[in-house]
Scaffold this motif. Structure first.
Motif, PDB file in Angstrom:
ATOM      1  N   MET A  67     -21.907 -70.557  62.150  1.00  0.00           N
ATOM      2  CA  MET A  67     -21.808 -71.386  60.954  1.00  0.00           C
ATOM      3  C   MET A  67     -23.020 -71.158  60.050  1.00  0.00           C
ATOM      4  O   MET A  67     -22.889 -70.981  58.844  1.00  0.00           O
ATOM      5  CB  MET A  67     -21.720 -72.853  61.392  1.00  0.00           C
ATOM      6  CG  MET A  67     -21.185 -73.772  60.346  1.00  0.00           C
ATOM      7  SD  MET A  67     -19.516 -73.350  59.852  1.00  0.00           S
ATOM      8  CE  MET A  67     -18.622 -74.682  60.543  1.00  0.00           C
ATOM      9  N   VAL A 117     -22.974 -69.765  56.240  1.00  0.00           N
ATOM     10  CA  VAL A 117     -23.525 -70.541  55.118  1.00  0.00           C
ATOM     11  C   VAL A 117     -24.618 -69.740  54.417  1.00  0.00           C
ATOM     12  O   VAL A 117     -24.629 -69.625  53.183  1.00  0.00           O
ATOM     13  CB  VAL A 117     -24.101 -71.900  55.622  1.00  0.00           C
ATOM     14  CG1 VAL A 117     -24.823 -72.631  54.512  1.00  0.00           C
ATOM     15  CG2 VAL A 117     -23.001 -72.770  56.178  1.00  0.00           C
ATOM     16  N   GLN A 154     -23.355 -66.663  52.464  1.00  0.00           N
ATOM     17  CA  GLN A 154     -22.696 -67.016  51.207  1.00  0.00           C
ATOM     18  C   GLN A 154     -23.708 -67.540  50.188  1.00  0.00           C
ATOM     19  O   GLN A 154     -23.660 -67.168  49.015  1.00  0.00           O
ATOM     20  CB  GLN A 154     -21.612 -68.067  51.473  1.00  0.00           C
ATOM     21  CG  GLN A 154     -20.649 -68.173  50.312  1.00  0.00           C
ATOM     22  CD  GLN A 154     -19.574 -69.215  50.550  1.00  0.00           C
ATOM     23  OE1 GLN A 154     -19.807 -70.237  51.175  1.00  0.00           O
ATOM     24  NE2 GLN A 154     -18.397 -68.944  50.034  1.00  0.00           N
ATOM     25  N   ASP A 204     -16.534 -75.185  46.648  1.00  0.00           N
ATOM     26  CA  ASP A 204     -16.387 -73.748  46.388  1.00  0.00           C
ATOM     27  C   ASP A 204     -17.182 -72.901  47.358  1.00  0.00           C
ATOM     28  O   ASP A 204     -17.151 -71.677  47.299  1.00  0.00           O
ATOM     29  CB  ASP A 204     -16.873 -73.418  44.964  1.00  0.00           C
ATOM     30  CG  ASP A 204     -15.873 -73.905  43.943  1.00  0.00           C
ATOM     31  OD1 ASP A 204     -14.676 -73.829  44.227  1.00  0.00           O
ATOM     32  OD2 ASP A 204     -16.304 -74.375  42.877  1.00  0.00           O
ATOM     33  N   SER A 205     -17.968 -73.546  48.202  1.00  0.00           N
ATOM     34  CA  SER A 205     -18.739 -72.776  49.180  1.00  0.00           C
ATOM     35  C   SER A 205     -18.816 -73.583  50.471  1.00  0.00           C
ATOM     36  O   SER A 205     -18.591 -74.801  50.477  1.00  0.00           O
ATOM     37  CB  SER A 205     -20.147 -72.500  48.651  1.00  0.00           C
ATOM     38  OG  SER A 205     -20.897 -73.694  48.648  1.00  0.00           O
ATOM     39  N   LEU A 206     -19.175 -72.889  51.540  1.00  0.00           N
ATOM     40  CA  LEU A 206     -19.269 -73.553  52.839  1.00  0.00           C
ATOM     41  C   LEU A 206     -20.401 -74.572  52.829  1.00  0.00           C
ATOM     42  O   LEU A 206     -20.273 -75.664  53.391  1.00  0.00           O
ATOM     43  CB  LEU A 206     -19.476 -72.484  53.925  1.00  0.00           C
ATOM     44  CG  LEU A 206     -19.508 -72.981  55.359  1.00  0.00           C
ATOM     45  CD1 LEU A 206     -18.263 -73.756  55.723  1.00  0.00           C
ATOM     46  CD2 LEU A 206     -19.680 -71.789  56.315  1.00  0.00           C
ATOM     47  N   LEU A 207     -21.492 -74.214  52.149  1.00  0.00           N
ATOM     48  CA  LEU A 207     -22.632 -75.132  52.073  1.00  0.00           C
ATOM     49  C   LEU A 207     -22.205 -76.448  51.410  1.00  0.00           C
ATOM     50  O   LEU A 207     -22.476 -77.537  51.911  1.00  0.00           O
ATOM     51  CB  LEU A 207     -23.771 -74.461  51.290  1.00  0.00           C
ATOM     52  CG  LEU A 207     -25.018 -75.315  51.041  1.00  0.00           C
ATOM     53  CD1 LEU A 207     -25.623 -75.801  52.338  1.00  0.00           C
ATOM     54  CD2 LEU A 207     -26.051 -74.533  50.241  1.00  0.00           C
ATOM     55  N   LEU A 246     -20.019 -78.493  53.789  1.00  0.00           N
ATOM     56  CA  LEU A 246     -20.755 -79.205  54.848  1.00  0.00           C
ATOM     57  C   LEU A 246     -21.485 -80.414  54.275  1.00  0.00           C
ATOM     58  O   LEU A 246     -21.577 -81.466  54.914  1.00  0.00           O
ATOM     59  CB  LEU A 246     -21.745 -78.256  55.529  1.00  0.00           C
ATOM     60  CG  LEU A 246     -21.108 -77.104  56.319  1.00  0.00           C
ATOM     61  CD1 LEU A 246     -22.175 -76.137  56.820  1.00  0.00           C
ATOM     62  CD2 LEU A 246     -20.297 -77.617  57.500  1.00  0.00           C
ATOM     63  N   GLU A 247     -21.990 -80.256  53.052  1.00  0.00           N
ATOM     64  CA  GLU A 247     -22.691 -81.397  52.431  1.00  0.00           C
ATOM     65  C   GLU A 247     -21.716 -82.527  52.095  1.00  0.00           C
ATOM     66  O   GLU A 247     -22.051 -83.702  52.220  1.00  0.00           O
ATOM     67  CB  GLU A 247     -23.454 -80.921  51.193  1.00  0.00           C
ATOM     68  CG  GLU A 247     -24.666 -80.101  51.601  1.00  0.00           C
ATOM     69  CD  GLU A 247     -25.467 -79.533  50.439  1.00  0.00           C
ATOM     70  OE1 GLU A 247     -26.638 -79.188  50.658  1.00  0.00           O
ATOM     71  OE2 GLU A 247     -24.921 -79.421  49.324  1.00  0.00           O
ATOM     72  N   LYS A 258     -20.921 -84.372  55.280  1.00  0.00           N
ATOM     73  CA  LYS A 258     -22.050 -85.233  55.654  1.00  0.00           C
ATOM     74  C   LYS A 258     -22.043 -86.509  54.799  1.00  0.00           C
ATOM     75  O   LYS A 258     -22.163 -87.620  55.318  1.00  0.00           O
ATOM     76  CB  LYS A 258     -23.357 -84.455  55.437  1.00  0.00           C
ATOM     77  CG  LYS A 258     -24.577 -85.143  55.967  1.00  0.00           C
ATOM     78  CD  LYS A 258     -25.779 -84.232  55.800  1.00  0.00           C
ATOM     79  CE  LYS A 258     -27.056 -84.922  56.178  1.00  0.00           C
ATOM     80  NZ  LYS A 258     -28.221 -84.040  55.990  1.00  0.00           N
ATOM     81  N   THR A 262     -10.970 -69.393  66.566  1.00  0.00           N
ATOM     82  CA  THR A 262     -12.053 -70.362  66.455  1.00  0.00           C
ATOM     83  C   THR A 262     -11.907 -70.998  65.075  1.00  0.00           C
ATOM     84  O   THR A 262     -11.848 -70.272  64.086  1.00  0.00           O
ATOM     85  CB  THR A 262     -13.425 -69.644  66.518  1.00  0.00           C
ATOM     86  OG1 THR A 262     -13.337 -68.628  67.504  1.00  0.00           O
ATOM     87  CG2 THR A 262     -14.532 -70.588  66.823  1.00  0.00           C
ATOM     88  N   LEU A 282     -13.972 -72.843  63.121  1.00  0.00           N
ATOM     89  CA  LEU A 282     -15.161 -72.620  62.291  1.00  0.00           C
ATOM     90  C   LEU A 282     -15.064 -73.059  60.838  1.00  0.00           C
ATOM     91  O   LEU A 282     -14.726 -74.202  60.551  1.00  0.00           O
ATOM     92  CB  LEU A 282     -15.514 -71.128  62.360  1.00  0.00           C
ATOM     93  CG  LEU A 282     -16.281 -70.675  63.601  1.00  0.00           C
ATOM     94  CD1 LEU A 282     -16.400 -69.170  63.616  1.00  0.00           C
ATOM     95  CD2 LEU A 282     -17.654 -71.308  63.670  1.00  0.00           C
ATOM     96  N   SER A 283     -15.323 -72.116  59.922  1.00  0.00           N
ATOM     97  CA  SER A 283     -15.427 -72.480  58.503  1.00  0.00           C
ATOM     98  C   SER A 283     -14.110 -72.982  57.937  1.00  0.00           C
ATOM     99  O   SER A 283     -14.109 -73.786  57.014  1.00  0.00           O
ATOM    100  CB  SER A 283     -15.873 -71.277  57.678  1.00  0.00           C
ATOM    101  OG  SER A 283     -16.617 -70.407  58.424  1.00  0.00           O
ATOM    102  N   SER A 325     -14.017 -76.617  58.609  1.00  0.00           N
ATOM    103  CA  SER A 325     -14.980 -77.337  57.760  1.00  0.00           C
ATOM    104  C   SER A 325     -14.480 -77.419  56.324  1.00  0.00           C
ATOM    105  O   SER A 325     -14.617 -78.461  55.667  1.00  0.00           O
ATOM    106  CB  SER A 325     -16.343 -76.635  57.767  1.00  0.00           C
ATOM    107  OG  SER A 325     -16.817 -76.542  59.071  1.00  0.00           O
ATOM    108  N   LEU A 353     -14.752 -65.446  54.562  1.00  0.00           N
ATOM    109  CA  LEU A 353     -15.147 -66.778  54.104  1.00  0.00           C
ATOM    110  C   LEU A 353     -14.473 -67.114  52.769  1.00  0.00           C
ATOM    111  O   LEU A 353     -14.018 -68.247  52.555  1.00  0.00           O
ATOM    112  CB  LEU A 353     -16.672 -66.835  53.984  1.00  0.00           C
ATOM    113  CG  LEU A 353     -17.284 -68.218  53.867  1.00  0.00           C
ATOM    114  CD1 LEU A 353     -16.738 -69.171  54.906  1.00  0.00           C
ATOM    115  CD2 LEU A 353     -18.787 -68.130  53.968  1.00  0.00           C
ATOM    116  N   ILE A 355     -11.856 -70.393  52.089  1.00  0.00           N
ATOM    117  CA  ILE A 355     -12.018 -71.422  51.045  1.00  0.00           C
ATOM    118  C   ILE A 355     -10.676 -71.666  50.341  1.00  0.00           C
ATOM    119  O   ILE A 355     -10.249 -72.803  50.137  1.00  0.00           O
ATOM    120  CB  ILE A 355     -13.120 -70.990  50.041  1.00  0.00           C
ATOM    121  CG1 ILE A 355     -14.473 -71.019  50.746  1.00  0.00           C
ATOM    122  CG2 ILE A 355     -13.125 -71.875  48.800  1.00  0.00           C
ATOM    123  CD1 ILE A 355     -15.619 -70.408  49.965  1.00  0.00           C
TER     124      ILE A 355
END
Lengths: 81, 580
Positions: A41, A45, A48, B3-6, B9-10, B13, B33, B35-36, B39, B209, B213
């Motif tokens: 992960m 992250v 990207q 638009d992104s994995l970051l 995740l935010e 949270k 798996t 995974l992303s 998420s 990735l 999305i």
């Protein structure tokens, strides 16, 4: 935003229970949730966020925030070249 | 949407702080798996459900069928389940991780593929009896396992495609299964942009990735579908037809191939098809109203004159016409689209009514018009077309007459209400899942006691509650039927009725249906008191107004006694019937 700050943001998103100020000190050994899935992960992250590609073979050596930072700085520089 | 994995995740949270008593539980099952992809789906669901907490459970890696079976036998009821099936879930030999596919007999792979499809179908159907199921069939490229060149079709691949098509046909026939049309993914990601061999081999996560999305956005939108828009307001000149009516005259405007205006005709037909599904259509045009009506009389258009209401032709500022239309429809601006060929008008309307979805009609660009139609179809698309959809336009026209009467004089309004011979039928639906009632609960804003939305699973819990009551009201008068327009649900507690859900379509306002429903409940349930679980929202002013007429307020805990209700309720002229 500097690379370190951006990387802290990435780590904070993956290790959501950790306080931001503790993130620069994270290592595989002191972070129980840093398992193989968290590794993947993190890699996704970070790749990207910085538009870089981390070689899969090098992932195992990147076992702390500090090592991640060194690698990312190096790869970002290479991309900028 | 993230638009992104970051970002995803935010979002997860941030939303994890949401109220833990209001949780949307979703199962996410895939053979790889998660995974992303998981998420990304999670974050999209959080955004779609806003103030609810989202919890996502997952199955076992590499054993999708086993995970579904476990969910069937041991799992708790969820609000939704998302199942992502890839080639290797249907036969491991079709994946890159297994090396057996390259030398296996084609007929053997085909036959095992067929039996696995049948097994998946059985489990998915059984799960769909308990909860809504979102299914995605293989989205990744099929490996070139056959000896032929890829450009040439072969019996093996054709056989696999046939099995998948048969599987898909069985799935779409189940009303609680929503299947992703994987064709839509091609608009955003080519086959080879979807698959990551590196990630598949290293981590068992087969998607790139970027593709995860896109894929996640579609899966989440099927799990929690956005509410379709209710109405569309269009311009006339150079939008519904090519030409300027005031300059070219009724005979000079066109919408056909011969005059290079074919796409205006296509747009008319598209609007007509929307009208058939209950979408409201209105015109806001800077034009001479007499000439416009003349054109409709003289020329036979593809969009029928009676398909839209109202037709606002005149010279006032366009955003003012739009606001008048919204008032006549009694629909909030965020449920309406506006289409005009003039960038100036589009901008003026966008500024005047910011919540409206404004689109520029790209005249003289057939491809761009087609693209606009695709976009509008997605905004107005429905899972099913109900009986009430067919009645909507007529009831709004009659609603406008009622509003006019209401504004004229109180005495006149009483006569009017008596003369329209209102009839209310209440269906006792305790224990029955009525799709229309579920739809009303989730789309009504104004006469909505507390704005609470329900998943199918939650609504089933409400209707199946012991000592619970659910009444669905259907209305008609001399103007015709409105269909099922209101739902009230709650439970009896000694001599009082606790109302937990109460919604009524805005098409039914001004007919005293709400009072009639309450009068019916007092009588039917022999209760002395009704307690409302009222929660103010941004939109439910009409419900508050209703409570105010009964002098029901926070002071009396939103309760009303039978005798007080009888004293304060207006005269009711309705013929009331109950159907079980």
């Amino acid at each position: 935003m500097k690379i370190k700050e951006r990387l802290i943001r990435c780590f904070a998103a993956v290790f959501s229970e950790r306080e931001e100020k503790t993130i620069p000190f994270l290592e595989v050994g002191n972070t129980k949730e840093w398992d193989s899935l968290a590794f993947v992960m993190l890699m996704n992250v970070v790749q990207q966020e910085f538009s870089i590609e981390i070689p899969i073979g090098e992932l195992e050596q990147m076992n702390s925030f500090e090592k991640f930072l060194q690698k990312v700085e190096l790869l970002v520089k290479e991309v900028e070249k | 949407m993230p638009d992104s994995l970051l970002e995803a995740l935010e979002i997860i949270k941030q939303y994890s702080q949401n109220d833990e008593t209001n949780v949307f539980r979703c199962g996410f099952f895939c053979g790889s798996t998660p995974l992303s992809l998981k998420s990304m789906v999670h974050a999209n669901l959080c955004v779609a459900l806003k103030d609810r907490r989202v919890e996502l459970s997952e199955g076992m890696y590499g054993d999708l069928l086993g995970s579904l079976l476990r969910e069937l036998t041991e799992g708790v009821s969820l609000d939704c389940i998302i199942v992502v099936i890839e080639w290797e879930d249907l036969d491991p030999r079709l994946g890159l991780r297994a090396q057996a596919g390259w030398l296996s007999p084609y007929e053997d792979m085909l036959s095992s593929f067929r039996s696995k499809c049948a097994l998946f179908l059985r489990y998915l159907k059984a799960l769909a009896e308990r909860m809504p199921v979102v299914v995605s069939l293989p989205s990744l490229p099929l490996l070139p396992l056959h000896f032929s060149v890829r450009r040439q079709a072969n019996d093996w691949k054709a056989g696999i495609k046939k099995e998948i098509a048969l599987f898909a046909m069985e799935l779409v026939a189940v009303s609680t299964i929503r299947m992703l049309d994987v064709d839509i993914l091609s608009e955003e990601a080519s086959f080879f942009d979807r698959y990551s061999a590196e990630s598949d081999l290293a981590y068992g996560f087969p998607y790139t990735l970027d593709f995860a999305i896109i894929f996640a956005r579609h899966l989440a939108a099927l799990a929690v579908p956005p509410r379709p828009l209710k109405g569309i307001i269009v311009d006339l000149d150079d939008t519904l037809w090519k030409g300027i009516l005031g300059e070219d005259g009724a005979e000079g405007v066109t919408w056909d191939l011969e005059h290079g205006s074919h796409m205006h005709g296509v747009f008319q037909l598209f609007l007509q098809s929307l009208a058939k599904t209950g979408v409201l259509i209105a015109v806001a045009s800077k034009n001479d109203p007499v000439r416009v009506e003349e054109l409709f009389k003289k020329r036979s258009m593809l969009l029928e004159r009676n398909a839209f209401f109202p037709l606002m032709a005149g010279w006032e500022v366009k955003s003012h016409s739009v606001q008048k239309i919204l008032l006549m429809w009694n629909v909030h601006a965020d449920a309406v689209a506006f289409v005009d060929d003039s960038p100036l008008e589009v901008e003026e309307v966008r500024k005047g009514v910011p919540e409206l979805r404004c689109f520029l009609f790209p005249k003289q660009k057939p491809g761009a018009i087609l693209k606009l139609i695709f976009e509008l179809r997605d905004l107005f698309g429905k899972e099913f077309v109900s009986h009430e959809d067919a009645l909507r336009l007529e009831s709004i026209k009659h609603g406008a007459e009622i509003t006019e009467q209401l504004a004229s004089s109180e005495e006149g309004y009483e006569d009017f209400l008596r003369e329209i011979k209102p009839k209310l039928t209440l269906f006792n639906q305790a224990g029955v899942f009525d799709k229309r009632a579920f739809e009303l609960i989730n789309k009504t804003n104004q006469f909505n006691m507390n704005g609470l939305r329900c998943s199918e699973h939650e609504w089933k819990t409400v209707v199946e509650r012991e000592s619970g009551f659910v009444f669905v009201a259907s209305y008609e008068d001399k103007f015709g039927p409105l269909g099922k327009i209101a739902v009230i649900a709650g439970h009896c507690d000694k001599k009082r009725f606790v109302v937990t859900h109460w919604v009524m379509s805005c098409r039914a306002f001004g007919r005293r249906i709400e009072y009639c429903m309450l009068a019916f409940l007092f009588k039917k349930l022999s209760i002395e008191k009704v307690c409302f679980h009222y929660i103010p929202t941004d939109r439910n002013g009409p419900f508050k107004e209703f409570l105010t007429t009964l002098e029901c307020s926070e002071k009396n805990s939103w309760d009303i006694q039978r005798d007080i209700f009888m004293e304060r309720a207006p005269i009711l002229y309705h013929d009331v019937e109950e159907e079980i």
